[in-house]
Motif scaffolding. Structure first.
Motif, PDB file in Angstrom:
ATOM      1  N   PRO A 201      34.809-100.832 129.396  1.00  0.00           N
ATOM      2  CA  PRO A 201      34.661 -99.472 128.936  1.00  0.00           C
ATOM      3  C   PRO A 201      33.652 -98.924 130.137  1.00  0.00           C
ATOM      4  O   PRO A 201      32.893 -99.599 130.479  1.00  0.00           O
ATOM      5  CB  PRO A 201      33.755 -99.261 127.685  1.00  0.00           C
ATOM      6  CG  PRO A 201      33.862-100.538 127.131  1.00  0.00           C
ATOM      7  CD  PRO A 201      34.226-101.509 127.932  1.00  0.00           C
ATOM      8  N   PHE A 206      38.160 -95.938 130.790  1.00  0.00           N
ATOM      9  CA  PHE A 206      38.406 -97.635 130.427  1.00  0.00           C
ATOM     10  C   PHE A 206      38.659 -98.302 131.817  1.00  0.00           C
ATOM     11  O   PHE A 206      39.890 -97.699 132.348  1.00  0.00           O
ATOM     12  CB  PHE A 206      39.420 -97.759 129.438  1.00  0.00           C
ATOM     13  CG  PHE A 206      39.089 -99.252 129.242  1.00  0.00           C
ATOM     14  CD1 PHE A 206      38.211 -99.688 128.320  1.00  0.00           C
ATOM     15  CD2 PHE A 206      40.374-100.226 129.612  1.00  0.00           C
ATOM     16  CE1 PHE A 206      38.161-101.125 127.943  1.00  0.00           C
ATOM     17  CE2 PHE A 206      40.284-101.602 129.466  1.00  0.00           C
ATOM     18  CZ  PHE A 206      39.340-101.966 128.293  1.00  0.00           C
ATOM     19  N   GLN A 230      44.962 -98.615 124.609  1.00  0.00           N
ATOM     20  CA  GLN A 230      44.200 -97.570 125.314  1.00  0.00           C
ATOM     21  C   GLN A 230      44.981 -96.224 125.226  1.00  0.00           C
ATOM     22  O   GLN A 230      44.648 -95.366 125.870  1.00  0.00           O
ATOM     23  CB  GLN A 230      43.830 -97.704 126.808  1.00  0.00           C
ATOM     24  CG  GLN A 230      43.056 -99.065 126.893  1.00  0.00           C
ATOM     25  CD  GLN A 230      41.821 -99.084 126.553  1.00  0.00           C
ATOM     26  OE1 GLN A 230      41.236 -98.114 126.396  1.00  0.00           O
ATOM     27  NE2 GLN A 230      41.364-100.105 125.867  1.00  0.00           N
TER      28      GLN A 230
END
Length: 287
Positions: A201, A206, A230
């Motif tokens: 993260p 990300f 994601q």
């Protein structure tokens, strides 16, 4: 002499400086987090430096030393109110002196930094493209995903051998630190590991990387496994410019190029690894 210079102190970074360093990150809208700073400090405390003015953090630089084979300079930040005073030059010269025993010193430079680094003797190696997707839509190809498996502690030795062969230097301390922060995956063919990917993260995105793989198809399979988790999130990757088919797949998945870096080296480039099998870097501050 500028009156500010009298009160500027250059010293090693300590954990109490992280909040001040984060203010510089926020001002530049970078993606690093407090956890990233802690990792850098944990792995190479003697190679994290700050400049302070009346106890306020106004500049930073870090380096990752991979067994004196390759070192990576990063996190070169100076407050806008203190630019033009030679702070970045002082930090950079100091960190290079500390890396005197390293065979090769590298960094991933922005366009603005390239002329500065050239003057110090750095040479250009390759180009890296930063690609982002603001909200990943989840449209994936599920082909061959059965060969992708989660990394475990039992895979440590094989992972180490693969990364050393492709990256070119021993950076297992970094790999192990990154593995603790998020899921990691590897791909198998003929009972052998042929690629792996890590992620973590960030402040705004990300970040996926590093990603090392024997083939483009392996790399695509690996990144799609990570992207599956994601959906709806912002993702950033730093991909080697020459990986054209891989970048074409990323574009089809919704990624666009935000900016570019140029990888530069000082002294020697004998630990370059197998560049054709390097797809995503860990980050400009890590290599």
């Amino acid at each position: 002499m500028n009156s500010k210079l009298k009160n500027i102190v250059f010293r090693p970074m300590v954990e109490a400086d992280i909040s001040g360093a984060m203010q510089l990150v926020l001002a530049e809208n970078w993606n690093q987090t407090e956890e990233d700073w802690r990792m850098l400090l944990d792995l190479n405390p003697e190679l994290c430096l700050v400049a302070t003015y009346k106890d306020t953090i106004i500049g930073t630089v870090t380096a990752m030393n991979y067994k004196d084979q390759v070192a990576w300079i990063g996190m070169m930040l100076v407050s806008k109110d203190f630019r033009g005073l030679g702070i970045s030059k002082n930090l950079l010269h100091t960190i290079i002196e500390k890396l005197e025993g390293c065979t090769s010193i590298k960094l991933d430079a922005t366009a603005a930094g390239i002329p500065v680094y050239r003057k110090l003797g750095f040479l250009e190696e390759l180009k890296i493209d930063r690609m982002v997707v603001p909200a990943f839509n989840g449209k994936l190809d599920n082909t061959n995903k059965d060969t992708v498996k989660p990394l475990s502690q039992a895979d440590k030795e094989e992972l180490s051998r693969l990364d050393l062969k492709i990256f070119g230097a021993n950076r297992m301390e970094l790999i192990n630190a990154l593995k603790k922060r998020n899921k990691a995956w590897y791909i198998v063919r003929d009972e052998h590991m042929v690629g792996y990917v890590l992620g973590r993260p960030g402040l705004n995105f990300f970040q996926i990387g590093p990603l090392m793989a024997e083939t483009t198809d392996d790399a695509i399979n690996l990144i799609e496994i990570v992207l599956k988790e994601q959906v709806g999130k912002s993702v950033v990757i730093d991909v080697l410019n020459d990986q054209i088919p891989f970048k074409q797949r990323l574009t089809a998945l919704g990624f666009t190029c935000q900016r570019s870096f140029v990888r530069m080296y000082l002294k020697d480039n004998s630990f370059a690894g197998s560049v054709s099998k390097q797809f995503l870097i860990a980050g400009p501050e890590l290599g």
